[in-house]
Design an enzyme around this catalytic site. Structure first.
Site, PDB file in Angstrom:
ATOM      1  N   TYR A 104       6.197  23.484  16.510  1.00  0.00           N
ATOM      2  CA  TYR A 104       5.210  24.511  16.204  1.00  0.00           C
ATOM      3  C   TYR A 104       3.904  23.840  15.814  1.00  0.00           C
ATOM      4  CZ  TYR A 104       2.992  28.565  13.957  1.00  0.00           C
ATOM      5  OH  TYR A 104       2.136  29.576  13.614  1.00  0.00           O
ATOM      6  N   ASP A 124       0.599  15.887  15.134  1.00  0.00           N
ATOM      7  CA  ASP A 124       0.459  17.008  14.198  1.00  0.00           C
ATOM      8  C   ASP A 124       1.217  16.664  12.920  1.00  0.00           C
ATOM      9  OD1 ASP A 124       0.425  19.376  12.830  1.00  0.00           O
ATOM     10  OD2 ASP A 124       1.073  20.625  14.514  1.00  0.00           O
ATOM     11  N   LYS A 183      -1.744  22.228   4.808  1.00  0.00           N
ATOM     12  CA  LYS A 183      -0.777  22.372   3.717  1.00  0.00           C
ATOM     13  C   LYS A 183      -1.119  21.506   2.508  1.00  0.00           C
ATOM     14  CE  LYS A 183       2.716  23.932   7.001  1.00  0.00           C
ATOM     15  NZ  LYS A 183       3.161  25.271   6.702  1.00  0.00           N
TER      16      LYS A 183
HETATM   17  C1  LIG Z   1       3.407  21.285  12.289  1.00  0.00           C
HETATM   18  C2  LIG Z   1       2.529  22.480  12.061  1.00  0.00           C
HETATM   19  N1  LIG Z   1       1.369  22.567  12.729  1.00  0.00           N
HETATM   20  C3  LIG Z   1       0.539  23.606  12.549  1.00  0.00           C
HETATM   21  C4  LIG Z   1       0.844  24.619  11.679  1.00  0.00           C
HETATM   22  C5  LIG Z   1      -0.120  25.752  11.520  1.00  0.00           C
HETATM   23  O1  LIG Z   1      -0.740  25.733  10.291  1.00  0.00           O
HETATM   24  P1  LIG Z   1      -1.322  27.082   9.646  1.00  0.00           P
HETATM   25  O2  LIG Z   1      -0.156  27.952   9.342  1.00  0.00           O
HETATM   26  O3  LIG Z   1      -2.069  26.601   8.444  1.00  0.00           O
HETATM   27  O4  LIG Z   1      -2.225  27.672  10.671  1.00  0.00           O
HETATM   28  C6  LIG Z   1       2.056  24.551  10.955  1.00  0.00           C
HETATM   29  C7  LIG Z   1       2.499  25.573   9.993  1.00  0.00           C
HETATM   30  O5  LIG Z   1       2.138  26.613   9.827  1.00  0.00           O
HETATM   31  C8  LIG Z   1       2.909  23.464  11.162  1.00  0.00           C
HETATM   32  O6  LIG Z   1       4.083  23.376  10.517  1.00  0.00           O
HETATM   33  N1  LIG Z   2       7.353  25.981   9.024  1.00  0.00           N
HETATM   34  C1  LIG Z   2       6.693  27.177   9.359  1.00  0.00           C
HETATM   35  C2  LIG Z   2       5.410  27.312   8.727  1.00  0.00           C
HETATM   36  O1  LIG Z   2       5.010  26.447   7.980  1.00  0.00           O
HETATM   37  C3  LIG Z   2       4.655  28.510   9.014  1.00  0.00           C
HETATM   38  C4  LIG Z   2       4.063  29.183   7.852  1.00  0.00           C
HETATM   39  C5  LIG Z   2       3.502  30.479   8.332  1.00  0.00           C
HETATM   40  O2  LIG Z   2       3.322  30.669   9.530  1.00  0.00           O
HETATM   41  O3  LIG Z   2       3.278  31.368   7.490  1.00  0.00           O
END
Ligand SMILES: Cc1ncc(COP(=O)(O)O)c(C=O)c1O
Ligand SMILES: NCC(=O)CCC(=O)O
Length: 436
Positions: free
Chosen positions: A139, A234, A272
């Site tokens: 993701y 990422d 994060k």
């Molecule tokens: C590996 C990774 N990349 C990108 C994102 C996207 O970040 P955001 O939720 O702050 O848009 C997340 C989690 O949400 C993530 O776990």
């Molecule tokens: N591991 C999944 C995420 O960090 C996602 C958080 C979100 O989309 O709110």
């Protein structure tokens, strides 16, 4: 009487502002959270839980750390947003580079989604190519070209592709099974000159936690270099959490210890932890690539609230508190929990595997071996996970409401919290094997 979940669902689609917060993967209705302190969250009914979600990663120091809260209060009193550069955002960027050398230049944004979206645009702009390669079950936020075979909430819902992404966009994204060296080499042999970028999580953590197979990240780096593609790593989830320099730092240290030259990302994304619970994320990378961004170069990227002073205050205070001691403590906590849970499940005869990546871990019920591909992760027993989730919730432990997520620890998870989680898991495992 209307429940809170019904009231929320009558105004917020699905009752949430982010799908992973819904309990669709485990059943039942979430209770709103009222506050959090240290390793604990308190719901609106006043019940307390050991928190294993940690705001999905940011709460590495535990919730409401006094130093971070004070930094935010002081920053807020000086003004919420200026739309002009501040000293602290330069300091935060320098703090990132000091810990993560491949981030030679840094652009602050507000969400991980913006960071990865910008990385893809920059890679396309710099190479003049269209195609990107991603791995199934990983993701990278919710920009169109990355919402193909995605992990996290999409994996939980069993619909890894999103509606609303045009066929043209999806066609420019090649999806490969994670960890499959042959598939990757074949993709480069077939499409090499069209590939703008390969994007991967430094260690996958959105289909549960997965240990990258030895040499897989290095192979991506080598193929990208040989074919003129951009390697985007990422670290939004893993950055400054899996270890002091993210998961890249873990592989770098292992390489240096054996006299091997470490591989390097061309671009890297963070989020994060670098915001400490406030909206800060970042794109970093090679200076020559990053200088293609506006206003220096032709690749446009912008943001009214980018580098917001209050958010940056939280991020900077958090980063400055992240010492080697904190990481050593997190590591011990993750070891104690991952090993403890596994031993309890083994003793009770519950088949499971544990995935690990630095201080990150998750438990896959029903699997005999920790998965590498999404297909393997998807074979876990999600119904059993739902039972575990609810049993732990009853016992005062708040797990991510999905079998496809990482369990997050904080520096405030100590002996008391670890034993509380292990007791709850033991009670569930015994009841599970008593009435299978
Ligand atoms: C590996 C990774 N990349 C990108 C994102 C996207 O970040 P955001 O939720 O702050 O848009 C997340 C989690 O949400 C993530 O776990
Ligand atoms: N591991 C999944 C995420 O960090 C996602 C958080 C979100 O989309 O709110």
């Amino acid at each position: 009487m209307t429940t809170f979940a019904q009231r929320a669902a009558a105004i917020l689609p699905g009752g949430v502002n982010s799908p992973v917060r819904a309990w669709n993967g485990v059943g039942g209705e979430p209770v709103p959270i009222a506050s959090a302190r240290g390793a604990w969250v308190t719901d609106a009914n006043g019940r307390e839980y050991v928190d294993m979600v940690g705001s999905w990663g940011p709460a590495i120091l535990g919730h409401a750390h006094p130093t971070v809260v004070q930094a935010v209060q002081e920053a807020a009193a000086r003004g919420l947003s200026f739309g002009a550069t501040t000293v602290r955002e330069v300091e935060l960027a320098e703090e990132i580079r000091a810990r993560y050398a491949p981030a030679e230049r840094v652009r602050l944004v507000s969400t991980g989604t913006e960071a990865t979206m910008t990385a893809i645009r920059l890679a396309r702009g710099a190479t003049g190519r269209d195609v990107i390669v991603k791995f199934a079950g990983l993701y990278h936020g919710h920009s169109d070209s990355l919402l193909v075979a995605a992990g996290s909430g999409l994996a939980t819902a069993g619909v890894p592709d999103s509606a609303g992404v045009t066929r043209g966009t999806a066609a420019d994204t090649i999806v490969l099974p994670y960890g499959d060296e042959n598939a990757l080499t074949d993709a480069f042999a077939e499409h090499g000159p069209r590939i703008a970028a390969v994007i991967t999580e430094a260690a996958p953590a959105n289909m549960g936690t997965v240990t990258p197979p030895l040499g897989f990240n290095r192979l991506i780096a080598t193929l990208c270099r040989n074919e003129g593609a951009v390697f985007v790593v990422d670290e939004v989830l893993t950055g400054f959490r899996a270890g002091p320099a993210g998961y890249w730092g873990i592989e770098r240290d292992a390489d240096l210890a054996t006299g091997v030259d470490p591989w390097q990302p061309d671009l890297v994304t963070f989020g994060k932890v670098i915001g400490g619970g406030m909206p800060v994320a970042a794109l970093g990378g090679r200076a020559d690539l990053m200088e293609q961004l506006a206003p220096l170069g032709p690749v446009y990227q912008a943001g009214t609230l980018s580098g917001n002073p209050v958010a940056v205050a939280a991020g900077l205070a958090t980063m400055r508190l992240l010492t080697d001691d904190v990481y050593a403590g997190l590591s011990r906590t993750a070891d104690a929990l991952a090993t403890g849970v596994s031993d309890i499940l083994t003793e009770a005869g519950v088949r499971h595997a544990v995935g690990r990546a630095g201080t990150l871990f998750s438990v896959f019920l029903g699997l005999a071996q920790a998965p590498v591909t999404f297909e393997q992760a998807a074979a876990q027993d999600t119904a059993a996970f739902g039972r575990l989730f609810h049993a732990l919730h009853e016992s005062g432990v708040h797990l991510p409401p999905s079998a496809f997520e990482t369990w997050f620890v904080s520096h405030q998870h100590g002996h008391v919290e670890i034993e509380h989680v292990l007791d709850a898991v033991r009670a569930w495992a015994n009841s599970e094997t008593a009435h299978p």
